[in-house]
Design a protein around this motif. Structure first.
Motif: not given
Length: 201
Positions: A26, A28, A184, A188
């Motif tokens: 993952a 940003e 963000w 998450l």
């Protein structure tokens, strides 16, 4: 960076920190691009990926990529070359053009629309001006404070549609908001349980 992350950091994590072979990624902004691009360029390496405000379709906005690199004092041609003359190289790194290689990967995309949203405090100022970022032939709405996020929102929507058209499972959260860390962090926290569930399958 790709070689460093996957060829050096990953083996180190597996050897010294107990990481297994069930992987999720993952990120940003640029990291959101990295999560999808790494998964598409290395099929089978990740079970799930999530991108938060990521440049997930660079060829949709090559002038924005160039403007961002110019703004940072970097040579735009040092990335993947000219987006016209070296289009094949751009496509090889753009996950939009590799949807079939994301089959079997659970994908989550989240992005704002560049307008002030719930996590932007009152009086939030527009992003610093980046010359050349916006396309004068396709101007952004007047109330957009974050042109970068508006561009990311368009790319993420295009990527989600592309994945669905190719039968790749994708979940999304598109919202009103700017290109900033509070969003963000929220995204998450929201996506993490699903990422972890995919590691168990």
């Amino acid at each position: 960076m790709e070689t460093f992350h996957l060829g050096e950091v990953r083996p180190m994590l597996e050897r010294f920190y107990g990481a297994g072979n069930r992987r999720a990624a993952a990120g940003e902004s640029q990291g959101g691009f990295g999560a999808l691009a790494y998964a598409a360029r290395h099929p089978g390496l990740f079970r799930a990926v999530a991108g938060f405000s990521g440049y997930v379709h660079p060829l949709q906005h090559p002038r924005a990529v160039r403007a961002g690199l110019d703004y940072l004092g970097m040579d735009p041609l040092a990335l993947w070359g000219d987006p016209v003359a070296q289009r094949r190289i751009w496509q090889a790194h753009d996950p939009y053009y590799r949807p079939d290689r994301l089959r079997g990967v659970a994908v989550h995309l989240a992005s704002g629309d560049g307008r002030a949203g719930a996590l932007d405090p009152p009086g939030t100022e527009p992003d610093p001006h980046v010359p050349g970022l916006e396309d004068p032939e396709n101007p952004l709405p007047k109330d957009v404070l974050s042109p970068t996020e508006a561009i990311m929102g368009a790319e993420n929507r295009a990527m989600a549609a592309r994945l669905r058209a190719h039968g790749v499972p994708v979940t999304t959260h598109f919202y009103r908001g700017t290109h900033s860390p509070p969003y963000w962090e929220r995204e998450l926290r929201s996506a993490l349980p699903a990422l972890l569930r995919n590691l168990g399958r």
